[in-house]
Enzyme design. Sequence first.
Site, PDB file in Angstrom:
ATOM      1  N   ASP A 262      30.466  36.579  40.729  1.00  0.00           N
ATOM      2  CA  ASP A 262      31.429  35.572  41.185  1.00  0.00           C
ATOM      3  C   ASP A 262      31.517  35.705  42.703  1.00  0.00           C
ATOM      4  OD1 ASP A 262      33.686  34.141  41.895  1.00  0.00           O
ATOM      5  OD2 ASP A 262      34.862  34.776  40.150  1.00  0.00           O
ATOM      6  N   HIS A 263      31.011  34.710  43.393  1.00  0.00           N
ATOM      7  CA  HIS A 263      30.896  34.821  44.848  1.00  0.00           C
ATOM      8  C   HIS A 263      32.254  34.753  45.550  1.00  0.00           C
ATOM      9  CE1 HIS A 263      28.722  35.221  48.426  1.00  0.00           C
ATOM     10  NE2 HIS A 263      27.761  34.340  48.253  1.00  0.00           N
TER      11      HIS A 263
END
Length: 423
Positions: free
Chosen positions: A395-396
């Site tokens: 999850d950036h």
Amino acid sequence: MNQAITVPDLGVQGDVEVIEVNVAVGDRVAQNDALLVLESDKASMELPAPMSGIVREILLKIGDRVRQGDTVLMLEVDASTALAPALDKALEQPVVEEHKAVQQPAPVVSKSTAAALPIDHDDSSIHAGPAVRKLARELGVELGRVAPSGPRQRVLKDDLNAYIKEMVQKAQSPDFGLSPSTPAPLPDFSQFGEVSVRELSRIQALTAKGMLNSWVTAPQVTQFDQADITELEQFRKEQKARAESAGVKLTVLPFLLKACAYALKALPQLNVSIDVAQQRIIDKHYVHIGIAVDTPHGLFVPVVRDVDKKSILELAQEVAVLAQSAADKKLLPGQLQGASFTISSLGSIGGTAFTPIVNVPEVAILGVSKAQMQPVFVNGQFVPRLMLPLSLSYDHRAVNGAEAARFTSLLGQLLGDIRNLLL
Ligand code: CAO
């Protein structure tokens, strides 16, 4: 008492077209209810009822052209309201809705007619009556978003209601309105060939919901890498018989679990959850890892707790028990909760890489594909090495690319020489 309702001075030359008739014979109307909508080449106007009463006769239809003084309909006027002082006031002071684009003289009204209320064609040329605009303003709806169904692309009250209903349904739908768009209805596939239909199982429905939630919540990137597991595989084979005598099947997976636990402790940025609503990060001081298990009933992700505190053999045994429980549909709810990271291993099946979907609210998942012998350039020459493909999706919002690359590279070192796991 029947009263003829006539077209007032519209402030336009010539006749205008009737584009809506908003009442039917027998309808009771209140003062200011819209009776008709008229349209000239410059503007649309609603003709409101000058007084309350019952519609007894309608003398025109959509498409007719009318001019000032033409009788529109006969209204049986309520005796009590016919003489109401408020009516006189209303007729002398017509309400004129805002009218941005078209300059229009204020309508002149007589006591036998009501003012025609100009309808603004705003900058984006949206056609809608004052009542619809007022309602849209009250509800905060941008009229440009509402699909018009009236003549000449006019937004009707029903259109506004349909739009609001759709928005409410979306907000209350099982996907929490997160779906980027409502899926288009499916075609009738039987027109293309023979089909049969099966119900989704509960686990399939839950998986679909969870996947969509992850997909729309977490902007995800996948980092690819490879680990040289030549020595690990040699060690595993040597230990396999010993493990089997203890009733344990020793695969690559427990080594992966151990290596991930080590890497999560060394790089704790991947062992968190992000809470954007509260603007905070939750650091986990435990390492519980979910294992994706494929079963005939669907995908289950049981959780191995405190992976960092267990031996390779203990992990191998626990995975086997959890995988069997999943296959037998005997997992308890507690065994499916609390993971801080997930491993999805397709290594026994095949493939060179894939992009697993992060199991939100976790922030990373490791996909493992099939280890293959490959020529690797070592000390000036190519040597055959067993390379394990790793695909780390993250999850950036919570994990930077550099952290993810450090994580897979550390996994490579750990799996390349499992003595590192002892340190
Ligand atoms: N490369 C090469 N061989 C591999 C391998 C890899 N990455 N991973 C496993 N293998 C081998 C094992 O070593 C074993 O070989 P041996 O019989 O010679 O010892 C064989 O493949 C079978 O392994 P396994 O599947 O029984 O055991 P596992 O520990 O690797 O995996 C489990 C267990 C439960 C994870 C697995 O059975 C499973 O369900 N995998 C599917 C997960 C899945 O569906 N993920 C996708 C989720 S997202 O849609």
